[in-house]
Design a protein around this motif. Structure first.
Motif, mmCIF file in Angstrom:
data_model
loop_
_atom_site.group_PDB
_atom_site.id
_atom_site.type_symbol
_atom_site.label_atom_id
_atom_site.label_comp_id
_atom_site.label_asym_id
_atom_site.label_seq_id
_atom_site.Cartn_x
_atom_site.Cartn_y
_atom_site.Cartn_z
ATOM 1 N N LEU A 127 0.832 -1.203 0.000
ATOM 2 C CA LEU A 127 0.000 0.000 0.000
ATOM 3 C C LEU A 127 0.867 1.255 0.000
ATOM 4 N N VAL A 128 1.924 1.244 0.804
ATOM 5 C CA VAL A 128 2.846 2.380 0.824
ATOM 6 C C VAL A 128 3.572 2.478 -0.517
ATOM 7 N N LEU A 129 3.995 1.342 -1.062
ATOM 8 C CA LEU A 129 4.663 1.343 -2.362
ATOM 9 C C LEU A 129 3.741 1.919 -3.429
ATOM 10 N N GLN A 130 2.462 1.572 -3.375
ATOM 11 C CA GLN A 130 1.509 2.112 -4.340
ATOM 12 C C GLN A 130 1.375 3.626 -4.199
ATOM 13 N N GLN A 131 1.305 4.116 -2.982
ATOM 14 C CA GLN A 131 1.191 5.559 -2.762
ATOM 15 C C GLN A 131 2.419 6.294 -3.295
ATOM 16 N N ALA A 167 -0.856 -6.746 -9.186
ATOM 17 C CA ALA A 167 -1.334 -6.402 -10.527
ATOM 18 C C ALA A 167 -1.543 -4.901 -10.664
ATOM 19 N N GLN A 168 -2.053 -4.248 -9.624
ATOM 20 C CA GLN A 168 -2.250 -2.802 -9.664
ATOM 21 C C GLN A 168 -0.912 -2.070 -9.764
ATOM 22 N N LEU A 169 0.095 -2.567 -9.062
ATOM 23 C CA LEU A 169 1.416 -1.936 -9.111
ATOM 24 C C LEU A 169 2.051 -2.085 -10.491
ATOM 25 N N ILE A 170 1.851 -3.244 -11.116
ATOM 26 C CA ILE A 170 2.367 -3.437 -12.466
ATOM 27 C C ILE A 170 1.682 -2.474 -13.430
ATOM 28 N N GLU A 171 0.378 -2.252 -13.224
ATOM 29 C CA GLU A 171 -0.355 -1.297 -14.054
ATOM 30 C C GLU A 171 0.210 0.115 -13.901
ATOM 31 N N LEU A 172 0.776 0.408 -12.737
ATOM 32 C CA LEU A 172 1.381 1.721 -12.502
ATOM 33 C C LEU A 172 2.758 1.844 -13.150
ATOM 34 N N GLY A 173 3.244 0.748 -13.732
ATOM 35 C CA GLY A 173 4.515 0.814 -14.452
ATOM 36 C C GLY A 173 5.690 0.180 -13.750
ATOM 37 N N LEU A 174 5.490 -0.435 -12.582
ATOM 38 C CA LEU A 174 6.601 -1.085 -11.903
ATOM 39 C C LEU A 174 7.030 -2.327 -12.668
ATOM 40 N N SER A 175 8.328 -2.582 -12.694
ATOM 41 C CA SER A 175 8.869 -3.749 -13.376
ATOM 42 C C SER A 175 8.306 -5.025 -12.761
ATOM 43 N N ARG A 176 7.746 -5.896 -13.598
ATOM 44 C CA ARG A 176 7.203 -7.153 -13.110
ATOM 45 C C ARG A 176 8.278 -7.972 -12.402
ATOM 46 N N LEU A 177 9.417 -8.126 -13.069
ATOM 47 C CA LEU A 177 10.485 -8.944 -12.521
ATOM 48 C C LEU A 177 11.033 -8.348 -11.235
ATOM 49 N N ASP A 178 11.317 -7.046 -11.220
ATOM 50 C CA ASP A 178 11.891 -6.423 -10.030
ATOM 51 C C ASP A 178 10.933 -6.495 -8.848
ATOM 52 N N LEU A 179 9.632 -6.342 -9.113
ATOM 53 C CA LEU A 179 8.651 -6.407 -8.037
ATOM 54 C C LEU A 179 8.570 -7.820 -7.467
ATOM 55 N N LEU A 180 8.500 -8.832 -8.325
ATOM 56 C CA LEU A 180 8.421 -10.205 -7.841
ATOM 57 C C LEU A 180 9.711 -10.618 -7.133
#
Length: 330
Positions: free
Chosen positions: A151-155, A235-248
């Protein structure tokens, strides 16, 4: 916007082909030698078919316990043509494979003339994540803690873009969850409806950062069937443009495996309250500075204590105004 690969694979798996053939669908992504295809094989395993210019099997063929990459001639409408065949071999990793396929398609769209290189380069980046050993399933309390951090990462991402992921340092072993240029954040979450009591681990979790001030961001969450799961938040964070691989990869550091996403989808949370606190000299805590004589905290092991935030004074903290450590003001 392109449909997520995982959704297409799930749809195709409902109608698998006869033995030895693929059930396929166009992806909408075109490489130099034709359109990339989504497919499932006779076993329902998700597969990406990438048209190749020549048959270079010896250079491309590769497999592990989770993935395989082959170059083969396949029959298509206008005859036989060579394809690079990227396939998921572990059904527990189907969702993760969908994210890998999304990255492959993005790479091909960026450079259609070098589709083969896009496949192998993307696979090289993802390979370690697919081969990582899985731990036991996480409980609801652990998932709530991860949800608080996401949630903080999303903000942060909503204000600062994909660069916000670099601030999430907790999964890398840093004593604070988020490290920014002008402050650090420790994030806590609880599913207790009656009070805002959180658990502090160790004698350094609330120690002052090297630069700036320390804030505690606390979430009171409720488990509810209409809330958001950790996979849903990803999925919401990926939609915001975060790297899929780096996030996982970061989530692996938090002991979360995307291979268990289908199970975690059933655990959903809604936010009941969100509060911030400045951790200063008046804030109750156990740290090297609060214990005497100096250095005593190093002699204490397994420190953990509950902290009731209900009676503490809140502070205002705007994540839009913070500064990322690797950039100037946003």
């Amino acid at each position: 916007m392109r449909e997520p690969s995982a959704s297409v694979f799930d749809f195709l798996a409902k109608d698998v082909s006869a033995a030895g053939s693929f059930h396929s669908r166009k992806s909408g992504t075109t490489a130099a030698h034709g359109e990339v295809l989504f497919a499932v094989d006779a076993g329902g395993r998700p597969t990406l078919l990438v048209p190749a210019g020549t048959l270079v099997r010896a250079m491309a063929d590769w497999h592990s316990k989770s993935l395989s990459l082959q170059t083969l001639q396949l029959a298509v409408d206008d005859g036989k043509r060579p394809f690079m065949i990227l396939r998921c071999l572990d059904t527990k990793l189907n969702h993760q494979f969908g994210l890998l396929a999304d990255d492959v398609l993005d790479a091909i769209e960026s450079n259609p003339d070098k589709a083969s290189s896009a496949v192998t380069a993307t696979l090289d980046r993802w390979r370690n994540l697919f081969e990582a050993e899985r731990g036991s399933l996480l409980g609801a309390a652990h998932l709530a803690g991860i949800m608080g951090e996401l949630l903080v990462l999303q903000q942060l991402a909503e204000s600062h873009g994909a660069r916000a992921l670099s601030a999430w340092q907790g999964p890398k072993g840093h004593r604070h969850d988020f490290v920014l240029r002008d402050c650090s954040l420790e994030v806590k979450a609880t599913t207790n409806h009656n009070n805002l009591v959180v658990t502090i681990h160790g004698g350094r979790q609330l120690a002052q950062p090297d630069h700036g001030e320390l804030y505690l961001r606390a979430f009171q969450l409720e488990r509810t069937p209409v809330g958001t799961s950790v996979p849903g938040k990803i999925a919401q964070l990926i939609e915001l443009g975060l790297s899929r691989l780096d996030l996982l990869t970061a989530l692996e550091g938090a002991h979360y495996s995307d291979a268990d996403a289908s199970t975690y989808e059933e655990v959903k949370f809604s936010v009941l309250s969100e509060k911030s606190y400045l951790v200063d000299e008046s804030f109750p805590r156990i740290t090297p500075e609060t214990l005497v004589p100096p250095g005593m905290v190093e002699r204490l092991s397994n420190i953990a204590y509950s902290l009731d935030l209900g009676q503490l004074e809140e502070t205002s903290l705007s994540l839009e105004a913070v500064v990322l450590a690797d950039a100037g003001p946003s």
